[in-house]
Design a protein around this motif. Structure first.
Motif, PDB file in Angstrom:
ATOM      1  N   GLN A 124      98.581  -2.831 -31.734  1.00  0.00           N
ATOM      2  CA  GLN A 124      97.948  -4.066 -31.291  1.00  0.00           C
ATOM      3  C   GLN A 124      98.175  -4.226 -29.788  1.00  0.00           C
ATOM      4  O   GLN A 124      99.297  -4.443 -29.345  1.00  0.00           O
ATOM      5  CB  GLN A 124      98.540  -5.271 -32.031  1.00  0.00           C
ATOM      6  N   SER A 166     105.625 -14.671 -37.204  1.00  0.00           N
ATOM      7  CA  SER A 166     105.246 -13.284 -37.467  1.00  0.00           C
ATOM      8  C   SER A 166     105.661 -12.321 -36.355  1.00  0.00           C
ATOM      9  O   SER A 166     105.340 -11.140 -36.427  1.00  0.00           O
ATOM     10  CB  SER A 166     103.728 -13.179 -37.666  1.00  0.00           C
ATOM     11  N   ALA A 167     106.360 -12.808 -35.326  1.00  0.00           N
ATOM     12  CA  ALA A 167     106.716 -11.924 -34.216  1.00  0.00           C
ATOM     13  C   ALA A 167     108.032 -12.339 -33.582  1.00  0.00           C
ATOM     14  O   ALA A 167     108.216 -13.503 -33.217  1.00  0.00           O
ATOM     15  CB  ALA A 167     105.614 -11.913 -33.162  1.00  0.00           C
ATOM     16  N   THR A 189     107.550  -5.857 -40.536  1.00  0.00           N
ATOM     17  CA  THR A 189     106.309  -5.187 -40.931  1.00  0.00           C
ATOM     18  C   THR A 189     105.751  -4.292 -39.841  1.00  0.00           C
ATOM     19  O   THR A 189     104.713  -3.671 -40.045  1.00  0.00           O
ATOM     20  CB  THR A 189     105.226  -6.230 -41.302  1.00  0.00           C
ATOM     21  N   LEU A 217     103.162 -12.265 -25.185  1.00  0.00           N
ATOM     22  CA  LEU A 217     102.847 -12.700 -26.535  1.00  0.00           C
ATOM     23  C   LEU A 217     102.229 -14.088 -26.570  1.00  0.00           C
ATOM     24  O   LEU A 217     101.456 -14.407 -27.475  1.00  0.00           O
ATOM     25  CB  LEU A 217     104.102 -12.662 -27.415  1.00  0.00           C
ATOM     26  N   THR A 246     107.110 -11.296 -41.483  1.00  0.00           N
ATOM     27  CA  THR A 246     107.173 -12.696 -41.914  1.00  0.00           C
ATOM     28  C   THR A 246     108.633 -13.093 -41.887  1.00  0.00           C
ATOM     29  O   THR A 246     109.437 -12.596 -42.684  1.00  0.00           O
ATOM     30  CB  THR A 246     106.598 -12.862 -43.329  1.00  0.00           C
ATOM     31  N   LEU A 248     100.208  -7.093 -27.961  1.00  0.00           N
ATOM     32  CA  LEU A 248     101.673  -7.117 -27.899  1.00  0.00           C
ATOM     33  C   LEU A 248     102.208  -6.481 -26.624  1.00  0.00           C
ATOM     34  O   LEU A 248     103.409  -6.530 -26.374  1.00  0.00           O
ATOM     35  CB  LEU A 248     102.263  -6.375 -29.109  1.00  0.00           C
ATOM     36  N   ASN A 292     107.116  -7.197 -35.874  1.00  0.00           N
ATOM     37  CA  ASN A 292     106.167  -8.034 -36.590  1.00  0.00           C
ATOM     38  C   ASN A 292     106.563  -8.147 -38.048  1.00  0.00           C
ATOM     39  O   ASN A 292     107.155  -7.232 -38.616  1.00  0.00           O
ATOM     40  CB  ASN A 292     104.750  -7.446 -36.492  1.00  0.00           C
ATOM     41  N   VAL A 349     108.894  -5.394 -29.965  1.00  0.00           N
ATOM     42  CA  VAL A 349     108.320  -6.512 -30.706  1.00  0.00           C
ATOM     43  C   VAL A 349     108.291  -6.142 -32.180  1.00  0.00           C
ATOM     44  O   VAL A 349     107.680  -5.139 -32.563  1.00  0.00           O
ATOM     45  CB  VAL A 349     106.896  -6.854 -30.229  1.00  0.00           C
TER      46      VAL A 349
END
Length: 335
Positions: free
Chosen positions: A26, A157-158, A83, A175, A104, A29, A102, A100
């Motif tokens: 991504q 989430s991050a 994740t 971010l 939950t 990020l 990622n 970073v």
């Protein structure tokens, strides 16, 4: 030439083993002024034979210790929360990398946990809270000196981790979209975002900028302008390829000879580290004009034996990479 970054990404994958399902890269990020990027797609990794081995080993011996060490330093339950992981460093300081994670996350639980750490501190940055603590990471040789870590729970989430406060602030701005993110026209985006489906690890960087920032004009790596590395598994073999765009055809030949000298050093370890020497023999280096390419194709079972018999950090020493001045450091992982 970025072997240190790549090996430590694999160490990170081992530590996160059963929990990390990373997905595509991504660009949101990563800062627009990034000079190197590494991305681990562990969903692809654990779908491969070598990944399944790592998954099984996370509950055993040294691997279990690495999981515990990872969790102790980074305050994450890697089996439930993480994740994905991306890493980068900017031209402000190519040695100060940002990671970073990622997933939950239970931000309240993690915030409370961080506040129990040694020498805890808080720093305001806009509307964000950057938290800091001191940890003494464990290595293969025992415990390393205490270090200060910085983290920011940017959203559920991050989570961002950094080795210095300026790096943490810069990463938070990325971010939060207060700082430009990596454009699609970037060399880094083009080389990291679209690997083949079998590729689980990618890394790319601008060597010229890294060396200029470090003042290492005399380094052998100064012959390289840009690099890209990929690792994959296909047809029962682990594959790696490093493409290096050099300053000239002559430079490409010099890089080729330098790499073969490093490989020769590893091959001399036949008695003390036979698995590493065998792996070294599988490495090929070729040139085409101003481009040098390093590649290997190694049977999965032999690669698993290499991982089992040779700690990842030990691979660096026989290849004489530990002291190479052009390799960006990952401060929280370096001994």
């Amino acid at each position: 030439m970025k072997a240190r970054i790549l090996i430590y990404c694999l160490v990170l994958a081992v530590a996160a083993g059963s929990a990390v399902y990373a997905g595509p890269f991504q660009k949101e990020l990563v800062a627009a002024n990034a000079v190197w990027v590494a991305h681990l797609d562990v969903e692809r990794l654990i779908a491969a034979d070598v990944g399944r081995y790592l998954l099984a080993e996370t509950a055993k011996g040294r691997m279990a210790d690495q999981v515990a060490a990872f969790q102790g330093v980074f305050i994450l339950d890697v089996r439930r929360e993480v994740t994905g992981i991306s890493m980068f460093a900017t031209d402000r300081d190519p040695d100060q990398s940002v990671a970073v994670a990622n997933g939950t996350f239970d931000v309240q639980r993690l915030t409370a946990l961080v506040r129990t750490k040694d020498s805890y501190k808080e720093y305001s940055h806009g509307s964000r809270l950057i938290q800091s603590w001191v940890e003494q990471p464990r290595t293969a040789a025992g415990k390393s000196p205490p270090r200060r870590f910085y983290a920011c729970f940017v959203r559920k989430s991050a989570i961002l981790f950094a080795p210095t406060l300026p790096a943490a602030r810069e990463g938070v701005d990325v971010l939060d979209a207060r700082k430009a993110t990596l454009p699609e026209s970037s060399y880094l985006f083009e080389t990291v975002s679209g690997p083949a489906p079998s590729v689980f690890l990618t890394a790319a960087g601008d060597m010229a900028i890294i060396l200029a920032a470090q003042g290492n004009a005399a380094s052998p790596a100064s012959k390289i302008r840009r690099f890209r590395f990929t690792m994959s598994e296909t047809d029962g073999c682990v594959n790696g390829q490093a493409d290096m765009a050099c300053t000239s055809a002559e430079s490409a030949q010099q890089v080729r000879l330098f790499i073969y000298a490093l490989i020769g050093g590893a091959m001399l370890r036949t008695d003390s580290q036979p698995e590493l020497a065998k792996f070294a023999r599988s490495i090929k280096v070729s040139t085409h004009g101003a481009r040098a390419t390093l590649s290997f194709r190694y049977p999965v079972m032999d690669f698993i034996i290499l991982l089992k018999k040779t700690p990842p950090e030990a691979i660096l020493d026989p290849l004489s990479l530990q002291s190479a001045p052009s390799l960006p450091r990952i401060p929280w992982l370096n001994k």
